[in-house]
Design an enzyme around this catalytic site. Structure first.
Site, PDB file in Angstrom:
ATOM      1  N   GLU A 366       0.835  -1.229   0.000  1.00 15.59           N
ATOM      2  CA  GLU A 366       0.000   0.000   0.000  1.00 15.59           C
ATOM      3  C   GLU A 366       0.862   1.267   0.000  1.00 15.59           C
ATOM      4  O   GLU A 366       0.545   2.256   0.667  1.00 15.59           O
ATOM      5  CB  GLU A 366      -1.002  -0.044   1.154  1.00 15.59           C
ATOM      6  CG  GLU A 366      -2.034  -1.121   0.859  1.00 15.59           C
ATOM      7  CD  GLU A 366      -3.254  -1.043   1.716  1.00 15.59           C
ATOM      8  OE1 GLU A 366      -3.721   0.067   1.994  1.00 15.59           O
ATOM      9  OE2 GLU A 366      -3.756  -2.118   2.091  1.00 15.59           O
ATOM     10  N   THR A 368       5.218   1.938  -0.497  1.00 16.88           N
ATOM     11  CA  THR A 368       6.386   1.685   0.360  1.00 16.88           C
ATOM     12  C   THR A 368       6.581   2.874   1.301  1.00 16.88           C
ATOM     13  O   THR A 368       6.047   3.971   1.062  1.00 16.88           O
ATOM     14  CB  THR A 368       7.664   1.525  -0.480  1.00 16.88           C
ATOM     15  OG1 THR A 368       7.933   2.778  -1.135  1.00 16.88           O
ATOM     16  CG2 THR A 368       7.537   0.418  -1.523  1.00 16.88           C
TER      17      THR A 368
HETATM   18  C1  LIG Z   1       2.647  -9.551  -0.160  1.00 19.22           C
HETATM   19  C2  LIG Z   1       2.252  -8.404  -1.058  1.00 19.22           C
HETATM   20  C3  LIG Z   1       0.913  -8.037  -1.139  1.00 19.22           C
HETATM   21  C4  LIG Z   1       0.522  -6.982  -1.976  1.00 19.22           C
HETATM   22  N1  LIG Z   1      -0.823  -6.683  -2.110  1.00 19.22           N
HETATM   23  C5  LIG Z   1      -1.199  -5.788  -3.073  1.00 19.22           C
HETATM   24  C6  LIG Z   1      -2.593  -5.609  -3.365  1.00 19.22           C
HETATM   25  O1  LIG Z   1      -3.487  -6.200  -2.745  1.00 19.22           O
HETATM   26  N2  LIG Z   1      -2.927  -4.756  -4.375  1.00 19.22           N
HETATM   27  C7  LIG Z   1      -1.989  -4.084  -5.083  1.00 19.22           C
HETATM   28  O2  LIG Z   1      -2.362  -3.339  -6.001  1.00 19.22           O
HETATM   29  N3  LIG Z   1      -0.662  -4.224  -4.824  1.00 19.22           N
HETATM   30  C8  LIG Z   1      -0.247  -5.068  -3.843  1.00 19.22           C
HETATM   31  N4  LIG Z   1       1.087  -5.256  -3.577  1.00 19.22           N
HETATM   32  C9  LIG Z   1       2.071  -4.494  -4.325  1.00 19.22           C
HETATM   33  C10 LIG Z   1       2.797  -3.442  -3.493  1.00 19.22           C
HETATM   34  O3  LIG Z   1       1.917  -2.393  -3.167  1.00 19.22           O
HETATM   35  C11 LIG Z   1       4.017  -2.981  -4.324  1.00 19.22           C
HETATM   36  O4  LIG Z   1       4.931  -4.083  -4.337  1.00 19.22           O
HETATM   37  C12 LIG Z   1       4.655  -1.759  -3.727  1.00 19.22           C
HETATM   38  O5  LIG Z   1       3.811  -0.641  -3.892  1.00 19.22           O
HETATM   39  C13 LIG Z   1       6.021  -1.440  -4.380  1.00 19.22           C
HETATM   40  O6  LIG Z   1       5.994  -1.562  -5.768  1.00 19.22           O
HETATM   41  P1  LIG Z   1       7.128  -2.419  -6.497  1.00 19.22           P
HETATM   42  O7  LIG Z   1       7.171  -3.746  -5.838  1.00 19.22           O
HETATM   43  O8  LIG Z   1       6.890  -2.359  -7.957  1.00 19.22           O
HETATM   44  O9  LIG Z   1       8.496  -1.666  -6.161  1.00 19.22           O
HETATM   45  P2  LIG Z   1       9.130  -0.448  -6.972  1.00 19.22           P
HETATM   46  O10 LIG Z   1       8.097   0.583  -7.231  1.00 19.22           O
HETATM   47  O11 LIG Z   1       9.888  -1.009  -8.128  1.00 19.22           O
HETATM   48  O12 LIG Z   1      10.164   0.116  -5.895  1.00 19.22           O
HETATM   49  C14 LIG Z   1      11.428  -0.512  -5.623  1.00 19.22           C
HETATM   50  C15 LIG Z   1      12.133   0.313  -4.550  1.00 19.22           C
HETATM   51  O13 LIG Z   1      12.349   1.655  -5.029  1.00 19.22           O
HETATM   52  C16 LIG Z   1      11.738   2.584  -4.155  1.00 19.22           C
HETATM   53  N5  LIG Z   1      11.195   3.684  -4.943  1.00 19.22           N
HETATM   54  C17 LIG Z   1      10.367   3.607  -6.029  1.00 19.22           C
HETATM   55  N6  LIG Z   1      10.083   4.817  -6.502  1.00 19.22           N
HETATM   56  C18 LIG Z   1      10.714   5.705  -5.675  1.00 19.22           C
HETATM   57  C19 LIG Z   1      10.798   7.117  -5.630  1.00 19.22           C
HETATM   58  N7  LIG Z   1      10.131   7.890  -6.490  1.00 19.22           N
HETATM   59  N8  LIG Z   1      11.567   7.694  -4.656  1.00 19.22           N
HETATM   60  C20 LIG Z   1      12.220   6.925  -3.743  1.00 19.22           C
HETATM   61  N9  LIG Z   1      12.167   5.565  -3.741  1.00 19.22           N
HETATM   62  C21 LIG Z   1      11.422   4.981  -4.685  1.00 19.22           C
HETATM   63  C22 LIG Z   1      10.643   1.805  -3.419  1.00 19.22           C
HETATM   64  O14 LIG Z   1      10.320   2.400  -2.181  1.00 19.22           O
HETATM   65  C23 LIG Z   1      11.315   0.440  -3.264  1.00 19.22           C
HETATM   66  O15 LIG Z   1      12.174   0.471  -2.158  1.00 19.22           O
HETATM   67  C24 LIG Z   1       1.494  -6.280  -2.710  1.00 19.22           C
HETATM   68  C25 LIG Z   1       2.849  -6.634  -2.600  1.00 19.22           C
HETATM   69  C26 LIG Z   1       3.223  -7.692  -1.803  1.00 19.22           C
HETATM   70  C27 LIG Z   1       4.677  -8.093  -1.737  1.00 19.22           C
END
Ligand SMILES: Cc1cc2nc3c(=O)[nH]c(=O)nc-3n(C[C@H](O)[C@H](O)[C@H](O)COP(=O)(O)OP(=O)(O)OC[C@H]3O[C@@H](n4cnc5c(N)ncnc54)[C@H](O)[C@@H]3O)c2cc1C
Length: 393
Positions: A366, A368
């Site tokens: 929801e 990071t």
């Molecule tokens: C167990 C689990 C349940 C989940 N449930 C849901 C769900 O029900 N519905 C749903 O839609 N999603 C869900 N998610 C997805 C989750 O919300 C995303 O994984 C999360 O928002 C991060 O996206 P990403 O994994 O693509 O990481 P990325 O966006 O690729 O980020 C990678 C890293 O870079 C950092 N980062 C990215 N952009 C920036 C920035 N602009 N400035 C500084 N740092 C940055 C992030 O904080 C992170 O540390 C779930 C994920 C997991 C693992």
């Protein structure tokens, strides 16, 4: 009488949820973690006791007891089992699109089965290539007569395969960036919509996290939430109100770990006295308790703001601060709990090992905690604090 900020009615409901959590959910927590199986028995327990109703207004069949109490319920359940607490948090997450943007007809059609818990909800925003940058999504929805045709996929969706109703975001105008996104209600069983796989993971093992695929999935046009192009705004409004659910999950995990470590430290003896009487351990316990109480202050403040009818614009920062603080506290506090138990903290016989693994996800999903910091700073930059500079040249 100890000081108590909750009303008698709130206390009564909190104590009911607390008792159910301790007597019925806690004994299942280790098994749920071990088996990696979705706990339908816990869903049934919540149904029997009307716990899902805490998330909904009276006009839709819920208790109408408000946001603060809903957050307290998630906290109480998460103290003993983070997977079970998440069932409540995601019921809210998956229902909020309907609550905030649904028509009277859509609410009447879908909300009653969510209120009773007969149907579980999910929220599908993330894709393989778009997590934090959700506007970069590739899933599309094309209008065809009385239907929309969805193509694409969603990744990491909580409640995949167990939910009956998914709030799905897709682009109706792929060239229009944020304003080309629309929100839809998609029911399980829709032809062309499948759960392609479920992910094994570090913690919250009983919760399903899956990939959804849409291959020419046809849904009635009446399942569009709001207008075409309003989806991104709906997604963000939902997150402003749902993130505190994750905060409540984090706080519950942190408090559960603190309570367990306290009891352990009282009875485990080294060098002739309980470890709680060694100052380095006492200091850890004091820091853990203080983090939990500070986290609770931010979380309950958010609940009260919603219950008092605070404007949406005020919720964004309050919600992000609660999510950030409660979930960072969850990670720090559970790590210290493992340390207090020494070698026993690291083995599965003791719950703090599970709590530490469960805590990690609360800093990620929801939005990071890096994204929460961006949101808080962005909101701060909108505020005027120029008076502090008065008098400076
Ligand atoms: C167990 C689990 C349940 C989940 N449930 C849901 C769900 O029900 N519905 C749903 O839609 N999603 C869900 N998610 C997805 C989750 O919300 C995303 O994984 C999360 O928002 C991060 O996206 P990403 O994994 O693509 O990481 P990325 O966006 O690729 O980020 C990678 C890293 O870079 C950092 N980062 C990215 N952009 C920036 C920035 N602009 N400035 C500084 N740092 C940055 C992030 O904080 C992170 O540390 C779930 C994920 C997991 C693992």
């Amino acid at each position: 009488m100890p000081w108590e900020p909750l009303t008698d009615e709130q206390l009564e409901i909190r104590d009911l949820v607390r008792t159910i959590a301790r007597e019925r959910v806690a004994p299942r927590a280790a098994e749920i973690d071990e088996s990696h199986e979705f706990p339908w028995d816990v869903v049934e327990l919540f149904r029997e006791h009307g716990i899902f109703g805490l998330l909904f207004d009276e006009e839709h069949g819920g208790t109408g007891t408000g946001t603060l109490l809903a957050l307290i319920a998630i906290e109480e359940v998460s103290k003993v089992c983070a997977t079970s607490g998440l069932i409540l948090a995601v019921q809210e997450l998956g229902s909020l699109g309907l609550k905030l943007a649904g028509t009277a007809e859509q609410k009447a059609r879908f909300l009653p089965s969510l209120v009773s818990g007969e149907v579980l909800a999910a929220y599908a925003l993330t894709e393989a290539g778009s997590g934090s940058d959700s506007a970069a999504m590739g899933t599309t929805a094309r209008r065809d007569g009385d239907e929309y045709v969805l193509d694409g996929s969603k990744r990491f969706i909580t409640n995949a395969a167990v939910a009956g109703l998914y709030t799905v975001f897709a682009k109706t105008d792929p060239q229009a960036g944020h304003s080309g996104i629309s929100a839809f209600v998609v029911e399980s069983g829709t032809s062309g919509f499948e759960v392609a796989r479920l992910e094994p993971k570090m913690g919250i093992a009983g919760s399903t996290t899956g990939e959804l695929t849409f291959d020419g999935a046809r849904i009635p046009a009446t399942n569009l939430l709001g207008d075409e192009g309003e989806g991104f705004r709906i997604a963000m409004r939902v997150l402003d109100r749902s993130r505190p659910g994750v905060a409540a999950q984090g706080l519950g995990i942190a408090q559960g770990a603190t309570d367990y470590a306290l009891e352990y430290a009282r009875t485990r003896e080294t060098m002739g006295k309980p470890i709680a009487e060694h100052q380095l351990i006492a200091g850890k316990l004091a820091d853990m308790e203080t983090r939990c109480e500070a986290a609770r202050g931010l979380l309950y403040r958010f609940g009260r703001m919603v219950d008092d009818g605070a404007d949406d614009t005020e919720l964004t920062k309050a919600s992000a601060m609660a999510k950030l603080y409660c979930t960072d506290a969850a990670m720090d506090v559970t790590t210290e709990a493992v340390q207090i138990l020494g070698g026993y903290g690291y083995i599965k016989e003791y719950p703090v090992e599970r709590m530490m693994r469960d805590a990690k996800i609360t800093q990620i999903y929801e939005g990071t905690n890096e994204i929460q910091r961006l949101v808080i700073a962005r909101e701060m930059l909108k505020e005027s604090r120029a008076f502090l500079l008065a008098g400076l040249a």
